[in-house]
Design an enzyme around this catalytic site. Structure first.
Site, PDB file in Angstrom:
ATOM      1  N   ASP A  65       0.814  -1.206   0.000  1.00 18.37           N
ATOM      2  CA  ASP A  65       0.000   0.000   0.000  1.00 18.37           C
ATOM      3  C   ASP A  65       0.859   1.274   0.000  1.00 18.37           C
ATOM      4  O   ASP A  65       2.033   1.250   0.350  1.00 18.37           O
ATOM      5  CB  ASP A  65      -0.891  -0.017   1.238  1.00 18.37           C
ATOM      6  CG  ASP A  65      -2.163   0.801   1.071  1.00 18.37           C
ATOM      7  OD1 ASP A  65      -2.266   1.561   0.081  1.00 18.37           O
ATOM      8  OD2 ASP A  65      -3.064   0.676   1.914  1.00 18.37           O
ATOM      9  N   GLU A 104     -14.045   1.523   0.191  1.00 20.32           N
ATOM     10  CA  GLU A 104     -13.479   2.166   1.376  1.00 20.32           C
ATOM     11  C   GLU A 104     -13.901   3.628   1.490  1.00 20.32           C
ATOM     12  O   GLU A 104     -13.847   4.207   2.580  1.00 20.32           O
ATOM     13  CB  GLU A 104     -11.953   2.087   1.344  1.00 20.32           C
ATOM     14  CG  GLU A 104     -11.395   0.702   1.599  1.00 20.32           C
ATOM     15  CD  GLU A 104      -9.882   0.738   1.736  1.00 20.32           C
ATOM     16  OE1 GLU A 104      -9.404   1.204   2.784  1.00 20.32           O
ATOM     17  OE2 GLU A 104      -9.195   0.320   0.800  1.00 20.32           O
TER      18      GLU A 104
END
Length: 613
Positions: free
Chosen positions: A380, A435
């Site tokens: 990430d 998200e």
């Protein structure tokens, strides 16, 4: 395995002085119909390309060329040679719209020169689109491209604003304001659609985005200077075109990418992932007991993986959110791996880019994860397409493969044929996904199959039934497991939300994440999608709408013979499942506002009442 069959048809070597030639035009035609690329060199020696399909313009004449530190190769060019060949490739993938691929393209190479400087333009035409790239000899540095796309007037656009992690929503435009936009970009051009994309981007070059100005979309490069030492082959500029089904089902971006770098892919196993971040955030990621509960649920439903997200390697004493020398001492991940192994569930873990930003770190830390038995990683916060960051991808992909770790890139670029070249790349984010707590709309969801997800696996993270902010009905949310394609599908629901929806559990237990065939049955960008995907002898159908309630007419002619179709839809008191026996014609399914349905189709036989196995 890649099989390359190449037939070269020399079109004749043309010689010319290193001064502009008279106006000249050449065509590159796709085999068996499809689009036609027209390359033109004007009286100033400036090249351009146009694309048509069925006699209709899809791309108006658009400039070509590059500027290097050594020469301006956008004008003053002369053609010094031209050759053509057919390119036919058969290959397999580990994820995507279909696993077995056959690509057939016609290619023409145009050799240009300006004085001593040389530039090759390579153009390919396939049934589903046109692509081009540049090749430069020697050493030097690119300072920019003239490359641009001039879209015919009156076209509708579905665009997302440029952002380093590709996480902006897609918006429909009749008139596109001047701004920076990301690729892919979709346009409705008359009866055709045009998707602008890229293939084969790596650390030899730099990432692009689009700058719009009155219908022309110019390629802007991330880096102002892109050095090369031993010649340069740029990424492909890709124009997928055809009707909406042709564009949606196209694998052209993958077809143009280099072949697999791996000889052994037996350790790469796509599948469903139980993901707990949206069900509990960081505290759940830091609890061995909580993660064991997720493993138990995955084992009960035969879901192959559990992903532990951010927080698992935060230092429990200092709270330091970084991989330190103490990480291996305090983490309980090896215990969870053993717990999962005993129950047939593999463990994947989240990692921060900055903790794996050098080869030495990756060798040591990937090696440790492999030693523990971790199956894959979610990397990430990469957040760049600069050349140096793309070179990081190149090294990281090799290091991951050396340690047999599958990967899901987040805060990342988007797929540009990467799964074909590196089959352990199961999915990538690069999407305004579940998200997001705001500005998540069904119109954006209904644009994704034709834009971001068209080019490769997309980690949208569906099934967050517990989130009140989601824009979808329950059946629409369930349908996203089919509408969206992802080699690893991270399912974001809480255990309580799943258990409260037994029909959702029943469907999710059966739906796969890789496909033998994909078909768009009905669709309109930003309005609705009805997608069918085949796995073995069963078809899975997912549908979602944006806006008002309606009756979807689902064509079933692709199901030859008599079939049982089990439809899971929104009912008054929750999800309901209804069986239908069909033989051709259309299946009518009522859906509420922002609703949808999920279905499984299997060949009917007397006495068959369910497709479940």
């Amino acid at each position: 395995m890649n099989l390359l069959l190449t037939g070269t048809l020399l079109a004749g070597l043309l010689t010319a002085p290193a001064t502009p030639t008279p106006t000249a035009t050449w065509t590159v035609k796709a085999p068996a119909g499809g689009p036609v690329a027209t390359v033109h060199l004007d009286s100033q020696g400036s090249p351009s390309v146009a694309v048509s399909r069925g006699g209709a313009s899809v791309l108006a004449p658009s400039p070509l060329g590059v500027t290097t530190e050594q020469a301006d190769l956008t004008t003053g060019l002369s053609l010094t040679g031209r050759s053509s060949r057919a390119v036919v490739e058969k290959y397999t993938t580990t994820a995507g719209k279909r696993l077995d691929r056959l690509s057939v393209m016609n290619e023409t190479r145009f050799r240009f020169a300006r004085g001593d400087a040389k530039l090759d333009l390579v153009v390919r035409a396939a049934r589903d689109g046109v692509a081009y790239r540049y090749e430069l000899p020697g050493a030097g540095a690119v300072l920019g491209e003239a490359s641009a796309f001039t879209v015919p007037a009156g076209s509708t656009a579905w665009l997302a604003g440029h952002r380093r992690d590709y996480e902006n929503p897609f918006i429909q435009y009749a008139d596109v304001p001047p701004a920076e936009y990301q690729m892919p970009a979709l346009f409705g051009v008359g009866q055709n659609y045009l998707l602008l994309a890229e293939s084969a981007l790596n650390g030899s070059y730099t990432g692009p985005h689009l700058v719009s100005d009155q219908g022309t979309y110019k390629i802007a490069l991330w880096d102002a200077r892109v050095p090369y030492d031993h010649g340069l082959t740029t990424p492909w500029r890709v124009m997928v075109t055809g009707d909406l089904a042709t564009v949606t089902e196209s694998t052209l971006v993958d077809d143009l990418a280099p072949g697999s770098q791996l000889t052994d892919t037996s350790w790469i196993k796509p599948g469903k992932v139980l993901w707990s971040w949206l069900a509990g955030g960081r505290p759940v990621q830091q609890s061995l007991e909580s993660q064991k509960e997720f493993v138990d649920y995955a084992a009960q439903h035969r879901w192959p993986y559990v992903l532990v997200d951010a927080g698992w390697y935060d230092d429990p004493v200092t709270g330091e959110r970084a991989w330190t020398d103490r990480t291996a001492e305090f983490t309980w991940i090896p215990q969870l791996v053993e717990y999962g192994r005993a129950r047939g569930v593999g463990i994947m873990v989240w990692l921060r880019f900055s903790d794996f930003d050098t080869h030495d770190k990756r060798v040591q830390r990937f090696g440790l994860l492999h030693q523990w038995g971790v199956k894959g990683v979610k990397l990430d916060f990469i957040d760049s397409e600069a050349q140096e960051r793309l070179q990081w991808y190149d090294g990281t992909l090799r290091d991951l493969a050396d340690n047999q770790l599958m990967v899901n890139f987040h805060g990342s670029t988007v797929p540009k044929g990467i799964n074909r070249t590196w089959p352990q790349v199961m999915t990538m984010e690069g999407v305004h996904g579940a998200e997001k707590s705001s500005n998540l709309t069904t119109s954006h969801l209904a644009a994704l199959p034709y834009t971001r997800n068209e080019i490769g696996s997309m980690d949208y993270t569906p099934m967050a039934f517990q989130r009140p902010s989601r824009p979808t009905s329950d059946a629409h949310e369930l349908a996203l497991s089919v509408v969206f394609e992802s080699g690893l599908t991270n399912l974001a629901g809480s255990l309580e939300a799943y258990r409260a929806r037994p029909e959702a559990e029943r469907f999710l237990d059966q739906v796969p994440t890789v496909w033998d065939e994909t078909r768009l049955l009905s669709g309109k960008p930003a309005d609705h999608t009805v997608m069918a995907r085949r796995s073995g002898d069963r078809w899975f159908i997912g549908a979602g709408v944006s806006g008002a309630a309606r009756t979807l007419q689902v064509p079933t002619g692709f199901l030859r013979g008599r079939w049982l179709v089990e439809v899971t839809r929104d009912g008054a008191a929750g999800l309901v499942r209804e069986p239908h026996v069909v033989q051709g014609g259309a299946l009518a399914v009522d859906v509420p506002a922002e609703g949808g349905f999920a279905a499984i189709a299997c060949r009917w036989r007397p006495g068959l009442t369910t497709c479940a196995r």
